[in-house]
Write a protein that holds these residues in place. Structure first.
Motif, PDB file in Angstrom:
ATOM      1  N   ILE A 152      46.840  16.057 -24.728  1.00 45.22           N
ATOM      2  CA  ILE A 152      47.336  14.813 -24.038  1.00 45.22           C
ATOM      3  C   ILE A 152      46.437  13.683 -24.510  1.00 45.22           C
ATOM      4  O   ILE A 152      46.949  12.521 -24.593  1.00 45.22           O
ATOM      5  N   LYS A 165      54.831  19.311 -23.007  1.00 45.68           N
ATOM      6  CA  LYS A 165      54.275  18.905 -24.292  1.00 45.68           C
ATOM      7  C   LYS A 165      53.743  19.887 -25.333  1.00 45.68           C
ATOM      8  O   LYS A 165      54.206  19.959 -26.575  1.00 45.68           O
ATOM      9  N   VAL A 166      52.938  20.843 -24.955  1.00 46.36           N
ATOM     10  CA  VAL A 166      52.416  21.739 -25.967  1.00 46.36           C
ATOM     11  C   VAL A 166      53.689  22.976 -26.097  1.00 46.36           C
ATOM     12  O   VAL A 166      53.715  23.407 -27.268  1.00 46.36           O
ATOM     13  N   TRP A 210      43.241  16.833 -10.930  1.00 50.36           N
ATOM     14  CA  TRP A 210      44.668  17.447 -11.249  1.00 50.36           C
ATOM     15  C   TRP A 210      44.930  18.931 -11.156  1.00 50.36           C
ATOM     16  O   TRP A 210      45.824  19.285 -10.739  1.00 50.36           O
ATOM     17  N   VAL A 243      55.098  23.095  -7.770  1.00 52.08           N
ATOM     18  CA  VAL A 243      54.770  22.400  -9.142  1.00 52.08           C
ATOM     19  C   VAL A 243      53.217  22.214  -8.957  1.00 52.08           C
ATOM     20  O   VAL A 243      52.694  22.130 -10.087  1.00 52.08           O
ATOM     21  N   ALA A 248      53.517  14.505 -13.740  1.00 51.40           N
ATOM     22  CA  ALA A 248      52.308  14.682 -14.430  1.00 51.40           C
ATOM     23  C   ALA A 248      51.861  15.978 -14.483  1.00 51.40           C
ATOM     24  O   ALA A 248      50.888  16.383 -15.366  1.00 51.40           O
ATOM     25  N   PHE A 249      52.146  16.931 -13.368  1.00 46.43           N
ATOM     26  CA  PHE A 249      51.643  18.373 -13.226  1.00 46.43           C
ATOM     27  C   PHE A 249      52.442  19.097 -14.566  1.00 46.43           C
ATOM     28  O   PHE A 249      51.887  19.861 -15.129  1.00 46.43           O
ATOM     29  N   LEU A 250      53.618  18.768 -14.872  1.00 49.12           N
ATOM     30  CA  LEU A 250      54.393  19.573 -15.694  1.00 49.12           C
ATOM     31  C   LEU A 250      54.314  19.183 -17.208  1.00 49.12           C
ATOM     32  O   LEU A 250      54.533  19.913 -18.087  1.00 49.12           O
ATOM     33  N   TYR A 251      54.270  17.733 -17.461  1.00 50.16           N
ATOM     34  CA  TYR A 251      54.403  17.141 -18.660  1.00 50.16           C
ATOM     35  C   TYR A 251      53.473  17.804 -19.667  1.00 50.16           C
ATOM     36  O   TYR A 251      53.977  18.127 -20.796  1.00 50.16           O
ATOM     37  N   PRO A 252      52.133  18.018 -19.190  1.00 53.12           N
ATOM     38  CA  PRO A 252      51.136  18.661 -20.472  1.00 53.12           C
ATOM     39  C   PRO A 252      51.618  20.012 -20.962  1.00 53.12           C
ATOM     40  O   PRO A 252      51.591  20.342 -22.304  1.00 53.12           O
ATOM     41  N   PHE A 253      52.346  21.010 -20.133  1.00 51.27           N
ATOM     42  CA  PHE A 253      52.812  21.961 -20.437  1.00 51.27           C
ATOM     43  C   PHE A 253      53.995  22.045 -21.343  1.00 51.27           C
ATOM     44  O   PHE A 253      54.220  22.447 -22.426  1.00 51.27           O
ATOM     45  N   LEU A 276      57.975  14.010 -28.360  1.00 46.52           N
ATOM     46  CA  LEU A 276      57.502  13.835 -26.958  1.00 46.52           C
ATOM     47  C   LEU A 276      58.187  14.711 -26.273  1.00 46.52           C
ATOM     48  O   LEU A 276      57.502  15.142 -25.104  1.00 46.52           O
ATOM     49  N   MET A 336      55.585  21.308 -28.933  1.00 47.61           N
ATOM     50  CA  MET A 336      54.870  21.225 -30.161  1.00 47.61           C
ATOM     51  C   MET A 336      55.079  22.372 -30.750  1.00 47.61           C
ATOM     52  O   MET A 336      55.027  22.859 -31.814  1.00 47.61           O
ATOM     53  N   SER A 356      54.728  14.999  -9.912  1.00 47.02           N
ATOM     54  CA  SER A 356      55.257  16.561 -10.381  1.00 47.02           C
ATOM     55  C   SER A 356      55.359  16.555 -11.808  1.00 47.02           C
ATOM     56  O   SER A 356      55.044  17.339 -12.447  1.00 47.02           O
TER      57      SER A 356
END
Lengths: 295, 333
Positions: free
Chosen positions: B161, A32-33, B201, B142, A25-30, A50, A36, A23
């Motif tokens: 990423i 992170k954006v 993914w 999620v 891994a699904f959420l982190y990219p969002f 980060l 930033m 979960s």
């Protein structure tokens, strides 16, 4: 119900850990954006922000939302989503309602015409040439008309209309109401679950679409946000592309960078969908399953 | 009067009585048809716009396939242009770029089939083992998230990423797995792995819905009796859950196999920059580039047609094989 052995408990620990990591891994990219986009541009370029914005700012969004091009693209995206969804839902629902009536003349012929398109299509090039010939290039209608009807959506709606009790319509028929009145006053309001499913699928499709604009639209006033993003990510030099949209002196004077603006645009583009999808996903799931079963 | 007549006579008489009506039946049936059509005009009015749309947007392009056998010029219509037979198909099979695109497509599709196809099944099986309903629902919701974003957004996220100073490089550096930061999206030899993983993914959560639905329709007492007989958790999964969702798996596998000549166009088009094109170019992107961007309409249509014919036969044969293997029980049609 079942007694849990030690092995089960160990398995459960791994299972929960794995799913939590997945979960994330699904959420982190969002995330992170998002971090930033809300961080000061000069600080972001130092790297390392980060988990949380180090220097919180709304500057990136201010520049993005004041910019003429991004603003008008956002309007295009919203209007194509609203108008496109409304036309698709009403046109396809009427189509499905008509076809759901056994007494309809030429019904088998009409249905055959529909089913053939599920297996055969003209392919990309003839379709593009055809739409160009129809005058859809550089025309807002290219977002609406080619997406107006969907055969799969029609099949899902038709089976729903057929499952409605006949008595629902009969009382209105005795009053002599015509089919349009019956449809809009009785059938349409009673079919909200399936209407919502089709509407949401169409809306997400419209919001995310960019290939149609990429092929048919060269006027900047008709460009949706997704195409704008596509230009930024695919140009060999993203900075030069975003500078076309936001003038360089503005970037210098406002303490933003092309990259921070790209991220803010990204947040603006996906924000609405991310905020609403948890509440509406059950409609998607339901419709997806109806479609799958019919297939 | 009719009492003394045999059945046959009665029939003949009845027929004779009807014959004059039949003689003018064509006209009267037509009139009757018109009357019925008029009476259901509102219904026809709902359906006919859709039929007109289908003809314009589906059937005209189908007819337009004939340009694969012609030399089409954009200034003329589908009808104009000289017939050239199979010229474009010959050109396709001797075009080194096209062959490269076919090879790439087959490799990527095979990898996606091997890794991408079982992933949602495994994910659904794992989710099904979760006892806490709340946890299950959150994990599910999620996992759907990536399904709702476009590939444009997806590629932006990947650039964030996977960039040189991005989190993945930092993580790998800290773990000591790499000694130099890698520019992931510019390595042709990494492209396939990235394509498969990003596809996975984006699609794993959504793809698991259909399996979860199939699992939820398995009767609970099957599990209970297996438990009574001493089957442990893994045995219950292997002997009850997986066989019960086999029909669903087979149908989706047939559909995936028939799709191996198609690639995820948006993904390949957006991720495939010049640096990685030797592994990233697939049939779909090649059709797009030669047809739409380079203007070789007839040639690109010929490629598209050749591939859809092959796909159609793949679908049929995959269906046949599935039927043979399951003794005629499981098929698409």
């Amino acid at each position: 119900m079942f007694k849990r052995s030690t092995g089960d408990k160990i398995f459960d620990t791994f299972l929960y850990t794995f799913l939590i990591l997945l979960s994330l891994a699904f959420l982190y990219p969002f995330w992170k954006v998002l971090v930033m986009a809300f961080n000061e541009a000069n600080d972001t370029s130092l790297g390392g922000a980060l988990l949380w914005p180090r220097k919180f700012t709304l500057q990136n969004f201010k520049v993005v939302l004041q910019n003429h091009q991004i603003y008008s693209s956002y309007l295009i995206t919203i209007s194509r989503t609203v108008l496109g969804t409304a036309t698709t839902v009403i046109a396809t629902a009427l189509f499905a309602y008509g076809l759901s009536k056994k007494k309809l003349m030429f019904r088998n012929f009409y249905l055959t015409l529909c089913f053939i398109t599920l297996f055969f299509s003209g392919g990309l090039i003839p379709s593009v040439i055809n739409m160009r010939d129809l005058g859809l290039a550089n025309n807002f209608l290219v977002y609406i008309v080619p997406a107006m009807y969907g055969v799969m959506a029609m099949i899902i709606m038709k089976s729903f209309f057929n499952s409605l009790p006949a008595s629902l319509e009969e009382s209105a028929m005795i009053d002599g109401a015509n089919d349009f009145v019956i449809f809009f006053k009785i059938v349409f309001p009673s079919s909200m679950p399936v209407i919502a499913t089709i509407a949401l699928m169409s809306a997400v499709g419209q919001w995310n679409a960019w290939i149609d604009a990429y092929i048919f639209i060269s006027k900047e006033s008709l460009m949706p946000v997704q195409l704008l993003l596509q230009r930024v990510i695919q140009s060999s030099n993203a900075a030069s592309e975003i500078v076309k949209i936001v003038p360089n002196d503005e970037i210098l004077s406002r303490r933003v960078t092309p990259y921070s603006l790209q991220l803010a645009t990204l947040v603006v583009a996906i924000g609405p969908i991310i905020l609403i999808y948890p509440f509406f996903q059950r409609f998607f799931v339901k419709g997806f399953l109806i479609g799958a079963v019919k297939e | 009067m009719t009492k003394g007549m045999s059945g046959l006579e009665r029939l003949q008489q009845a027929e004779a009585a009807h014959r004059p009506v039949h003689r003018e039946s064509l006209l009267s049936r037509f009139k009757e048809g018109c009357r019925r059509f008029k009476a259901q005009l509102p219904l026809q009015g709902m359906v006919l716009p859709g039929i007109v749309w289908l003809i314009i947007f589906c059937y005209v392009p189908m007819y337009g396939i004939i340009i694969a056998f012609k030399d089409f010029r954009i200034t003329e219509g589908f009808f104009a242009g000289p017939w050239v037979g199979l010229k474009h198909f010959d050109a396709f099979f001797s075009d080194p770029f096209a062959l490269k695109a076919i090879t790439n497509t087959l490799i990527i599709s095979a990898l996606k089939l091997v890794f991408g196809f079982p992933a949602p099944i495994i994910f659904a099986l794992l989710l099904n083992e979760v006892r806490s309903l709340m946890f299950k629902r959150v994990a599910q919701t999620v996992s759907y998230l990536p399904f709702f974003i476009s590939w444009v957004v997806m590629v932006s996220l990947m650039q964030t990423i996977l960039s040189l100073d991005g989190p993945l490089n930092s993580l790998l550096m800290q773990l000591g797995l790499i000694h130099q930061r890698i520019s992931f999206l510019a390595q042709p030899e990494l492209f396939r792995a990235i394509a498969v993983l990003s596809d996975l993914w984006k699609g794993i959560g959504w793809g698991s819905i259909i399996y979860l639905a199939a699992i939820s329709s398995i009767p609970q007492d099957m599990y209970e009796s297996a438990y009574m007989d001493g089957a442990n958790r893994f045995q219950r999964i292997i002997h009850i859950t997986i066989p019960s969702i086999m029909p669903t798996i087979v149908i989706l596998l047939i559909l995936s196999v028939s799709g191996i000549l198609g690639s995820n166009f948006e993904q390949h088009f957006l991720l495939g920059n010049k640096m990685v094109s030797e592994t990233a170019e697939t049939i779909d992107t090649y059709v797009f580039r030669t047809g739409i961007q380079a203007g070789r309409y007839s040639y690109a249509t010929a490629i598209g047609l050749a591939c859809s014919i092959v796909s159609f036969f793949l679908l049929i044969s995959a269906d046949r094989i599935a039927r043979l293997m399951t003794k005629g029980e499981k098929g698409l049609f």
